[in-house]
Design a protein around this motif. Structure first.
Motif, PDB file in Angstrom:
ATOM      1  N   TYR A 100       9.722 -10.972   8.446  1.00  0.00           N
ATOM      2  CA  TYR A 100      10.758 -10.227   9.314  1.00  0.00           C
ATOM      3  C   TYR A 100      12.099 -10.631   8.921  1.00  0.00           C
ATOM      4  CZ  TYR A 100       6.722  -8.214  11.798  1.00  0.00           C
ATOM      5  OH  TYR A 100       5.896  -7.336  12.156  1.00  0.00           O
ATOM      6  N   ALA A 101      13.246  -9.708   8.510  1.00  0.00           N
ATOM      7  CA  ALA A 101      14.466  -9.953   8.139  1.00  0.00           C
ATOM      8  C   ALA A 101      15.203  -9.610   9.541  1.00  0.00           C
ATOM      9  CB  ALA A 101      14.824  -9.424   7.084  1.00  0.00           C
ATOM     10  N   ILE A 126      14.064  -5.739  10.361  1.00  0.00           N
ATOM     11  CA  ILE A 126      13.186  -5.072   9.204  1.00  0.00           C
ATOM     12  C   ILE A 126      11.921  -6.023   9.140  1.00  0.00           C
ATOM     13  CG2 ILE A 126      13.254  -4.087   7.140  1.00  0.00           C
ATOM     14  CD1 ILE A 126      16.328  -3.515   7.573  1.00  0.00           C
ATOM     15  N   ARG A 127      10.951  -5.269   8.761  1.00  0.00           N
ATOM     16  CA  ARG A 127       9.701  -5.926   8.178  1.00  0.00           C
ATOM     17  C   ARG A 127       9.634  -5.928   6.755  1.00  0.00           C
ATOM     18  NH1 ARG A 127       3.088  -5.708   9.098  1.00  0.00           N
ATOM     19  NH2 ARG A 127       2.601  -7.228   7.854  1.00  0.00           N
ATOM     20  N   ILE A 128       9.562  -7.228   6.057  1.00  0.00           N
ATOM     21  CA  ILE A 128       9.478  -7.184   4.678  1.00  0.00           C
ATOM     22  C   ILE A 128       8.108  -7.118   4.137  1.00  0.00           C
ATOM     23  CG2 ILE A 128      10.377  -8.274   2.468  1.00  0.00           C
ATOM     24  CD1 ILE A 128      12.673  -9.087   4.190  1.00  0.00           C
ATOM     25  N   ILE A 129       7.669  -6.195   3.352  1.00  0.00           N
ATOM     26  CA  ILE A 129       6.438  -5.952   2.756  1.00  0.00           C
ATOM     27  C   ILE A 129       6.004  -6.181   1.277  1.00  0.00           C
ATOM     28  CG2 ILE A 129       5.556  -4.908   4.789  1.00  0.00           C
ATOM     29  CD1 ILE A 129       5.428  -2.274   2.942  1.00  0.00           C
ATOM     30  N   ARG A 130       7.389  -6.210   0.573  1.00  0.00           N
ATOM     31  CA  ARG A 130       7.204  -6.309  -0.879  1.00  0.00           C
ATOM     32  C   ARG A 130       7.551  -7.872  -1.309  1.00  0.00           C
ATOM     33  NH1 ARG A 130      11.257  -1.813  -1.387  1.00  0.00           N
ATOM     34  NH2 ARG A 130      12.132  -3.277  -2.739  1.00  0.00           N
ATOM     35  N   LYS A 131       6.868  -8.426  -1.906  1.00  0.00           N
ATOM     36  CA  LYS A 131       7.016  -9.687  -2.691  1.00  0.00           C
ATOM     37  C   LYS A 131       8.293  -9.583  -3.515  1.00  0.00           C
ATOM     38  CE  LYS A 131       2.792 -12.205  -2.774  1.00  0.00           C
ATOM     39  NZ  LYS A 131       1.928 -13.085  -3.564  1.00  0.00           N
ATOM     40  N   ASP A 151      19.501  -8.580  21.921  1.00  0.00           N
ATOM     41  CA  ASP A 151      19.660  -7.365  22.036  1.00  0.00           C
ATOM     42  C   ASP A 151      19.614  -6.808  20.597  1.00  0.00           C
ATOM     43  OD1 ASP A 151      20.072  -4.412  22.626  1.00  0.00           O
ATOM     44  OD2 ASP A 151      22.152  -4.814  22.551  1.00  0.00           O
ATOM     45  N   TYR A 152      18.769  -6.441  20.075  1.00  0.00           N
ATOM     46  CA  TYR A 152      18.703  -6.022  18.619  1.00  0.00           C
ATOM     47  C   TYR A 152      17.599  -4.574  18.384  1.00  0.00           C
ATOM     48  CZ  TYR A 152      14.287  -8.741  18.843  1.00  0.00           C
ATOM     49  OH  TYR A 152      13.247  -9.197  19.465  1.00  0.00           O
ATOM     50  N   GLU A 153      17.785  -3.790  17.531  1.00  0.00           N
ATOM     51  CA  GLU A 153      16.852  -2.607  17.286  1.00  0.00           C
ATOM     52  C   GLU A 153      15.722  -3.188  16.622  1.00  0.00           C
ATOM     53  OE1 GLU A 153      17.178   0.481  18.405  1.00  0.00           O
ATOM     54  OE2 GLU A 153      18.742  -0.428  19.531  1.00  0.00           O
ATOM     55  N   TRP A 154      14.523  -2.988  16.774  1.00  0.00           N
ATOM     56  CA  TRP A 154      13.381  -3.183  16.050  1.00  0.00           C
ATOM     57  C   TRP A 154      12.927  -1.951  15.309  1.00  0.00           C
ATOM     58  CZ3 TRP A 154      10.896  -7.857  16.312  1.00  0.00           C
ATOM     59  CH2 TRP A 154       9.871  -8.071  15.566  1.00  0.00           C
ATOM     60  N   THR A 155      13.162  -1.832  14.034  1.00  0.00           N
ATOM     61  CA  THR A 155      13.126  -0.734  13.374  1.00  0.00           C
ATOM     62  C   THR A 155      11.901  -0.605  12.663  1.00  0.00           C
ATOM     63  OG1 THR A 155      13.667  -1.552  11.172  1.00  0.00           O
ATOM     64  CG2 THR A 155      15.640  -0.840  12.542  1.00  0.00           C
ATOM     65  N   ASP A 156      11.353   0.724  12.406  1.00  0.00           N
ATOM     66  CA  ASP A 156      10.034   0.949  11.633  1.00  0.00           C
ATOM     67  C   ASP A 156      10.154   0.711  10.446  1.00  0.00           C
ATOM     68  OD1 ASP A 156       8.683   1.426  14.289  1.00  0.00           O
ATOM     69  OD2 ASP A 156       9.280   3.593  14.198  1.00  0.00           O
ATOM     70  N   GLU A 157      11.497   0.780   9.826  1.00  0.00           N
ATOM     71  CA  GLU A 157      11.716   0.483   8.534  1.00  0.00           C
ATOM     72  C   GLU A 157      11.106  -0.881   7.864  1.00  0.00           C
ATOM     73  OE1 GLU A 157      15.719  -0.030   5.623  1.00  0.00           O
ATOM     74  OE2 GLU A 157      15.876   0.704   7.514  1.00  0.00           O
ATOM     75  N   GLN A 158      10.555  -0.596   6.551  1.00  0.00           N
ATOM     76  CA  GLN A 158       9.967  -1.465   5.953  1.00  0.00           C
ATOM     77  C   GLN A 158      10.493  -1.573   4.481  1.00  0.00           C
ATOM     78  OE1 GLN A 158       5.561  -1.137   5.846  1.00  0.00           O
ATOM     79  NE2 GLN A 158       5.595  -1.813   8.194  1.00  0.00           N
ATOM     80  N   ILE A 159      10.315  -2.796   3.924  1.00  0.00           N
ATOM     81  CA  ILE A 159      11.225  -3.017   2.455  1.00  0.00           C
ATOM     82  C   ILE A 159      10.154  -3.709   1.741  1.00  0.00           C
ATOM     83  CG2 ILE A 159      12.709  -4.203   0.979  1.00  0.00           C
ATOM     84  CD1 ILE A 159      14.694  -4.280   3.525  1.00  0.00           C
TER      85      ILE A 159
END
Length: 181
Positions: free
Chosen positions: A58-59, A27-32, A173-181
């Motif tokens: 990224y997490a 998951i990409r993290i975009i919030r400080k 093997d992992y899922e690359w999500t479009d989700e962002q936090i």
């Protein structure tokens, strides 16, 4: 600073007590504000909220949760034509430097696979570079991933070439999500 151990090359995380395989997502993290709780004081080596301005963060999480098992801050390095790993570390519960009984095996390798993928996304075919936290870790990366010690900008500066990066990505093997936090 790259501060992870490659304890085992596992396609997914493995529970160290039960041996159970645990699926992961990135998951990409975009919030400080979200990153404020991941800091030097509680075992994450650096204040992660300070890295988000100049890097993509990224997490690595347990699938279906925001249970973060490792973090990576990466950016484009146009001069070297490589992904630059600004910071990489495992959750303190997965860090053999901080605990005798880690929760999950495989976090470090997963984080390198994320860096390799980002390098490909940046157009660098997997080439990545970073600074190992110390001589012992530098030697470890050279042994496990056949990283090259380049020592140009820092005594423990290393690079992992495109071929080695592809080999790393093939393991995980992992899922690359479009989700962002």
């Amino acid at each position: 600073m790259v501060n992870v151990w490659i304890d085992e090359l596992t396609p997914c995380l493995k529970d160290s007590k039960t041996g159970e395989i645990v699926q992961t997502e990135v998951i990409r993290i975009i919030r400080k504000s979200f990153l404020k709780k991941y800091n030097e004081k509680n075992g994450w080596y650096v204040n992660w909220d300070e890295l988000i301005d100049e890097n993509e963060v990224y997490a690595l999480v347990v699938e279906g949760s925001v249970d973060i098992q490792g973090l990576i801050a990466v950016s484009k390095n146009e001069d070297m034509k490589a992904a630059y790993i600004c910071w990489m570390c495992a959750n303190p519960q997965n860090n053999k430097e901080l605990t005798d009984e880690i929760k999950y095996i495989g976090v470090g390798g997963h984080l390198f696979a994320i860096a390799a993928k980002k390098s490909c996304d940046f157009g660098y075919n997997g080439l990545m570079t970073g600074f190992a936290a110390n001589k012992k870790l530098l030697k470890h990366y050279c042994e496990v991933f056949k990283a090259e010690h380049i020592g140009i900008l820092y005594p423990f500066h290393f690079a992992i070439d495109e071929e080695k990066a592809k080999q790393i990505m093939e393991v995980y093997d992992y899922e690359w999500t479009d989700e962002q936090i």
